[in-house]
Design an enzyme around this catalytic site. Structure first.
Site, short mmCIF file in Angstrom:
data_model
loop_
_atom_site.label_atom_id
_atom_site.label_comp_id
_atom_site.label_asym_id
_atom_site.label_seq_id
_atom_site.Cartn_x
_atom_site.Cartn_y
_atom_site.Cartn_z
N ASP A 31 38.89 42.66 19.21
CA ASP A 31 37.44 42.66 19.34
C ASP A 31 37.00 41.93 20.60
OD1 ASP A 31 37.96 40.05 18.55
OD2 ASP A 31 36.47 40.01 16.94
N ASP A 83 42.89 40.40 22.12
CA ASP A 83 43.42 39.48 21.11
C ASP A 83 43.99 40.29 19.95
OD1 ASP A 83 40.91 40.40 20.40
OD2 ASP A 83 40.36 38.59 19.31
N ASP A 116 43.08 41.22 16.99
CA ASP A 116 42.33 42.30 16.33
C ASP A 116 41.49 43.10 17.30
OD1 ASP A 116 40.33 40.40 16.82
OD2 ASP A 116 39.27 40.82 14.96
N SER A 141 42.37 37.39 13.97
CA SER A 141 41.98 37.53 15.38
C SER A 141 43.03 36.94 16.31
CB SER A 141 40.61 36.89 15.57
OG SER A 141 40.08 37.17 16.84
#
Length: 447
Positions: A247, A243, A245, A104
């Protein structure tokens, strides 16, 4: 004994805490636990595996895929895609499980492994515990010959399938909106600019050239100043920052003001209530959400259901009671009618759709919520377990709450990963919040 799974999968320094050997064992154990129903059938189970672009993801994806194939699972590798894309594709392909290899917003040397069950849903604690236990019991030898799983190295339609899903979810034209998107040199470096452009927005993409080493490096949602500077430079209507990843999503208005996850939730909650889409007139937020969000929702006749910190707890509340919007101050926003987990690109589309629908600027929309000053102090402690019930801490909290009355809030909670206690105070004035937080932190540090 420390639990292997944290609040969002297994995470640690790649090739130290999180090794290829561990990934192999995790893949084998997850396959064993999550594909039980196929042991008495002839249908071979399928896993979808995606990752962010950090260098260790290549190694971990290979090891994890080998572990699953060794238990008779066919592995479909979808390459570099956001976490929510892998969740969606797990359902799209009818797979039995999905896996994302990503840390992340963490720096490049870290990495993580998180699993989705059939349908693209995050795993409950008890299933994670079952996987952890299976790591010690799954035999080294597995099926042979035709029983060994295949590893399919690429799914050429995966990226487009996810983009088509985003377009169906938020079909409103964004023509006339100029957006700067900071991709964090992460998993959304291709898909986020493509999704916004496909919706009609004029897109300026920054930090969208990952090289395996530059993910989150002075970029993305943990470095919001980057997108703010670009918005002002390009005269954009809005900036969006993801960010590694993708999400999560934070925003910046045309004047350079940060619009955090609480403000995004306020904007979307008001829009959904107006359009009859906010089920039970309820928003799900965590204990860390700003008091200003609660005051704004009270004024609008919207209830707030409160959870512990972590998007998994927000998801549990949404699924349990059938609510239609939830999220965190950090920018994890969940729209369960369209996604099974937080989706930063979807959030960006929803936010710009509201701008297009109303003709209002982001600054005007965000003004529906007044952000109260919030001070957070992380206090190192030797024993988290005794802090909340210690008489001196209890007395200090009572004194602070009496001083703040209805115009502020105190929250003390232990860190989930470190020997820290987090002291948070909100008040109408920044200096008041800072003073009271400092006093509480001093008491906690002495215990």
């Amino acid at each position: 004994m420390t639990r292997l799974f944290g609040t969002d999968g297994v995470r640690g320094l790649a090739n130290k805490k999180l090794t290829a050997t561990m990934a192999l064992r995790l893949g084998s154990a997850a396959a064993e636990v999550l594909t039980k129903e196929h042991r008495s059938t002839k249908r071979r189970p399928v896993a979808v595996v995606g990752r962010d672009p950090r260098v260790s993801g290549e190694m971990l994806a290979a090891a994890l895929s080998a572990g699953m194939a060794g238990r008779g699972v066919d592995v479909l590798r979808v390459g570099v895609l956001p976490t929510p894309a892998v969740a969606y594709l797990t359902d799209f392909y009818g797979a039995d499980l999905g896996v994302v290899i990503s840390a992340s917003h963490n720096p490049m040397p870290d990495n993580g492994i998180k699993f989705f069950s059939k349908g693209g849903h995050k795993l409950p604690d008890h299933v994670e515990d079952e996987i952890e236990a299976a790591m010690e019991t799954v035999p080294e030898e597995g099926p042979t010959g035709h029983g060994i799983g295949r590893i399919i190295e690429e799914a050429p339609d995966a990226k487009q399938a996810y983009l088509d899903h985003l377009a169906r979810s938020m079909p409103r034209s964004l023509e006339g909106i100029k957006v700067v998107v900071d991709c964090a040199n992460g998993a959304a470096s291709d898909v986020a600019p493509a999704a916004y452009a496909a919706a009609g927005a004029e897109v300026v993409a920054i930090h969208n050239r990952p090289n395996a080493y530059n993910i989150n490096d002075n970029a993305g949602s943990t470095h919001i100043g980057q997108v703010r500077d670009a918005v002002l430079e390009h005269g954009a209507d809005i900036g969006l920052s993801h960010d590694g990843d993708a999400d999560r999503c934070l925003a910046v208005d045309a004047q350079g003001n940060v619009v955090d996850g609480d403000q995004i939730m306020a904007i979307l909650a008001l829009a959904m209530k107006e359009n009859g889409e906010l089920r039970k007139s309820t928003l799900v937020a965590t204990v860390m959400s700003n008091l200003g969000l609660r005051l704004a929702m009270d004024q609008a006749g919207i209830k707030i259901a409160t959870t512990n910190v972590g998007d998994r707890y927000v998801l549990e509340e949404l699924n349990k009671f059938g609510y239609s919007l939830g999220g965190e101050q950090s920018g994890h926003i969940v729209l369960p009618d369209y996604a099974t987990t937080g989706d930063g690109t979807l959030t960006g589309l929803a936010l710009m759709s509201r701008m297009a629908e109303t003709g209002l600027s982001l600054q005007s929309l965000a003004s529906a919520m007044k952000v109260l000053p919030q001070v957070l102090i992380n206090v190192p402690v030797s024993n988290k377990a005794i802090i909340e019930t210690h008489p001196e801490v209890v007395a200090a909290i009572e004194f602070a709450e009496h001083e703040l009355g209805q115009e502020g809030r105190v929250l003390l909670r232990p860190s989930g990963t470190e020997e820290l206690f987090r002291v948070m105070v909100e008040a109408k004035e920044q200096e008041t919040a800072r003073r009271i937080a400092g006093a509480l932190a001093a008491v906690v540090s002495k215990v």
